[in-house]
Design a protein around this motif. Sequence first.
Motif, PDB file in Angstrom:
ATOM      1  N   GLU A  75       0.828  -1.211   0.000  1.00 53.75           N
ATOM      2  CA  GLU A  75       0.000   0.000   0.000  1.00 53.75           C
ATOM      3  C   GLU A  75       0.859   1.256   0.000  1.00 53.75           C
ATOM      4  N   GLU A  76       1.939   1.251   0.755  1.00 59.28           N
ATOM      5  CA  GLU A  76       2.810   2.425   0.776  1.00 59.28           C
ATOM      6  C   GLU A  76       3.441   2.667  -0.592  1.00 59.28           C
ATOM      7  N   GLY A  77       3.810   1.584  -1.293  1.00 61.30           N
ATOM      8  CA  GLY A  77       4.353   1.741  -2.639  1.00 61.30           C
ATOM      9  C   GLY A  77       3.336   2.332  -3.602  1.00 61.30           C
ATOM     10  N   ASP A  78       2.074   1.868  -3.499  1.00 61.03           N
ATOM     11  CA  ASP A  78       1.021   2.398  -4.366  1.00 61.03           C
ATOM     12  C   ASP A  78       0.749   3.865  -4.062  1.00 61.03           C
ATOM     13  N   ILE A  79       0.762   4.217  -2.762  1.00 61.98           N
ATOM     14  CA  ILE A  79       0.514   5.618  -2.382  1.00 61.98           C
ATOM     15  C   ILE A  79       1.601   6.529  -2.939  1.00 61.98           C
ATOM     16  N   LYS A  82       1.142   7.196  -6.665  1.00 60.19           N
ATOM     17  CA  LYS A  82       0.058   8.120  -6.975  1.00 60.19           C
ATOM     18  C   LYS A  82       0.334   9.530  -6.473  1.00 60.19           C
ATOM     19  N   GLY A  83       1.010   9.645  -5.311  1.00 56.36           N
ATOM     20  CA  GLY A  83       1.159  10.946  -4.678  1.00 56.36           C
ATOM     21  C   GLY A  83       2.532  11.569  -4.802  1.00 56.36           C
ATOM     22  N   ARG A  84       3.374  11.021  -5.673  1.00 55.14           N
ATOM     23  CA  ARG A  84       4.730  11.556  -5.788  1.00 55.14           C
ATOM     24  C   ARG A  84       4.720  13.031  -6.185  1.00 55.14           C
ATOM     25  N   SER A  85       3.760  13.398  -7.028  1.00 60.03           N
ATOM     26  CA  SER A  85       3.742  14.771  -7.535  1.00 60.03           C
ATOM     27  C   SER A  85       3.264  15.775  -6.503  1.00 60.03           C
ATOM     28  N   VAL A  86       2.602  15.328  -5.429  1.00 58.64           N
ATOM     29  CA  VAL A  86       2.073  16.265  -4.430  1.00 58.64           C
ATOM     30  C   VAL A  86       2.913  16.302  -3.164  1.00 58.64           C
ATOM     31  N   LEU A  87       3.945  15.470  -3.087  1.00 53.49           N
ATOM     32  CA  LEU A  87       4.747  15.421  -1.864  1.00 53.49           C
ATOM     33  C   LEU A  87       5.427  16.754  -1.580  1.00 53.49           C
ATOM     34  N   CYS A  88       5.804  17.477  -2.633  1.00 53.83           N
ATOM     35  CA  CYS A  88       6.487  18.752  -2.441  1.00 53.83           C
ATOM     36  C   CYS A  88       5.527  19.940  -2.487  1.00 53.83           C
ATOM     37  N   GLN A  89       4.235  19.657  -2.559  1.00 56.15           N
ATOM     38  CA  GLN A  89       3.248  20.727  -2.608  1.00 56.15           C
ATOM     39  C   GLN A  89       2.917  21.196  -1.191  1.00 56.15           C
ATOM     40  N   ARG A  90       2.139  22.278  -1.121  1.00 62.63           N
ATOM     41  CA  ARG A  90       1.720  22.796   0.175  1.00 62.63           C
ATOM     42  C   ARG A  90       0.846  21.778   0.909  1.00 62.63           C
ATOM     43  N   VAL A  91       0.766  21.969   2.221  1.00 64.17           N
ATOM     44  CA  VAL A  91       0.019  21.019   3.049  1.00 64.17           C
ATOM     45  C   VAL A  91      -1.432  20.871   2.598  1.00 64.17           C
ATOM     46  N   PRO A  92      -2.173  21.947   2.290  1.00 63.55           N
ATOM     47  CA  PRO A  92      -3.562  21.756   1.844  1.00 63.55           C
ATOM     48  C   PRO A  92      -3.684  20.888   0.597  1.00 63.55           C
ATOM     49  N   VAL A  93      -2.696  20.976  -0.301  1.00 64.47           N
ATOM     50  CA  VAL A  93      -2.724  20.136  -1.501  1.00 64.47           C
ATOM     51  C   VAL A  93      -2.585  18.667  -1.116  1.00 64.47           C
ATOM     52  N   ARG A  94      -1.703  18.393  -0.148  1.00 59.15           N
ATOM     53  CA  ARG A  94      -1.546  17.011   0.313  1.00 59.15           C
ATOM     54  C   ARG A  94      -2.804  16.524   1.026  1.00 59.15           C
ATOM     55  N   TYR A  95      -3.452  17.443   1.772  1.00 56.65           N
ATOM     56  CA  TYR A  95      -4.709  17.072   2.418  1.00 56.65           C
ATOM     57  C   TYR A  95      -5.757  16.669   1.377  1.00 56.65           C
ATOM     58  N   ALA A  96      -5.823  17.425   0.281  1.00 58.11           N
ATOM     59  CA  ALA A  96      -6.789  17.118  -0.768  1.00 58.11           C
ATOM     60  C   ALA A  96      -6.508  15.751  -1.390  1.00 58.11           C
ATOM     61  N   PHE A  97      -5.237  15.431  -1.565  1.00 58.00           N
ATOM     62  CA  PHE A  97      -4.884  14.108  -2.095  1.00 58.00           C
ATOM     63  C   PHE A  97      -5.324  13.004  -1.139  1.00 58.00           C
TER      64      PHE A  97
END
Length: 382
Positions: A75-79, A82-97
């Motif tokens: 599951e961590e690998g799948d996450i 999918k979320g590699r592009s938002v890891l460096c984004q602002r916290v609200p963007v990560r919350y939305a993901f």
Amino acid sequence: MSSKRYPEEFKIAAVKQVTDSGHSAPDVAQRLGVSQPTLYEWIKKYSLPEPERLEQQSQSGEIRRLKAELKRVTEEGDILKKGRSVLCQRVPVRYAFIESEEVRYPVRRLCRMMSVHPSGYYAWKANPASERDKEDQRLLGLIKQSWLESGGVYGYRKIAHDLRDLGESCGKHRVYRLMRQEGLRAQVGYGRRSHRYGKPAVVAINQLEQKFDVEAPNQAWVTDITYIRTHEGWLYLAVVLDLFSRQVIGWSMRSRIDSELVLKALLMAVWRRNPSGPVIVHSDQGSQYSSHDWQAFLKAHGLVASMSRRGNCYDNAVAESFFQLLKRERIRRKVYLDREEATRDVFNYIEMFYNPKRRHSHANDVSPVEFEKQYFNRLQSV
């Protein structure tokens, strides 16, 4: 009763009534209120020699652990994919993901992979009634994020500086208030705090007030601890009784008198009774019952804490009366070589005699189990 859940301690003691004490399986099943197939299943599982049983449990536990670990890694690998592009984004963007993926993966796992605090996410996701509350929740998410990134060592002053660096116009006193509400504290070093000995950690109001006669099951329970002498050392017994029928609905026996002893007894009571509403749980002010673990367990299961006044032995008279019966009718007639023998005999008294067979004056001279059965029959006939 066949659908009830029983802890392992109960199952092992039940099996030993058949394998060690000479009782027939049908008789044990009838007295305990479980089906014969269930009892035979317990016998098959727990009558193995101790080394073989422990090895079997160890192997099955290791398999379960490896499966869980494999699932977590997958599951961590799948996450991450999918979320590699938002890891460096602002916290609200990560919350939305996280919000978009929470139907597929556990929220805490998503938060860990996105390097955010679960409480901050839930605060962001909430929809408070007022704009002030909404702003507080938004700031609280940022505060928790800052606190988490500091390793839990920052206090409100340093976090206020972090918020200012993010462009937030928030005073340190507001940060202090929000952190205090959430129980967030700075790391304070290794100095020992001063203690006041002799007082319980948590004292609950006496909700019972010696009102020992209740109108229905699962309205009020009482609990207490006693000790049993064996040649191997002390065996401590914790019980939980329902005041309606005086039935022992939970018990635990250990060589140590600690919070785990009383929590196991209460857990058995919750499993067996599964109360649908709040239940008063009355105890004394012993350290086991005034611990934060005990209070947290009560709160988590919708139970209401009640405690006797210090030095007043009458507030918990029902539990003391049961212990007197147990010692007079069984324990003082025996000499136990070890704790195992005492545990087996006390189980026999509680589950094979006292609950299903022993007549109780409070229960109209029928057994506690029969008294409750008559009560539910009357409800059905109305």
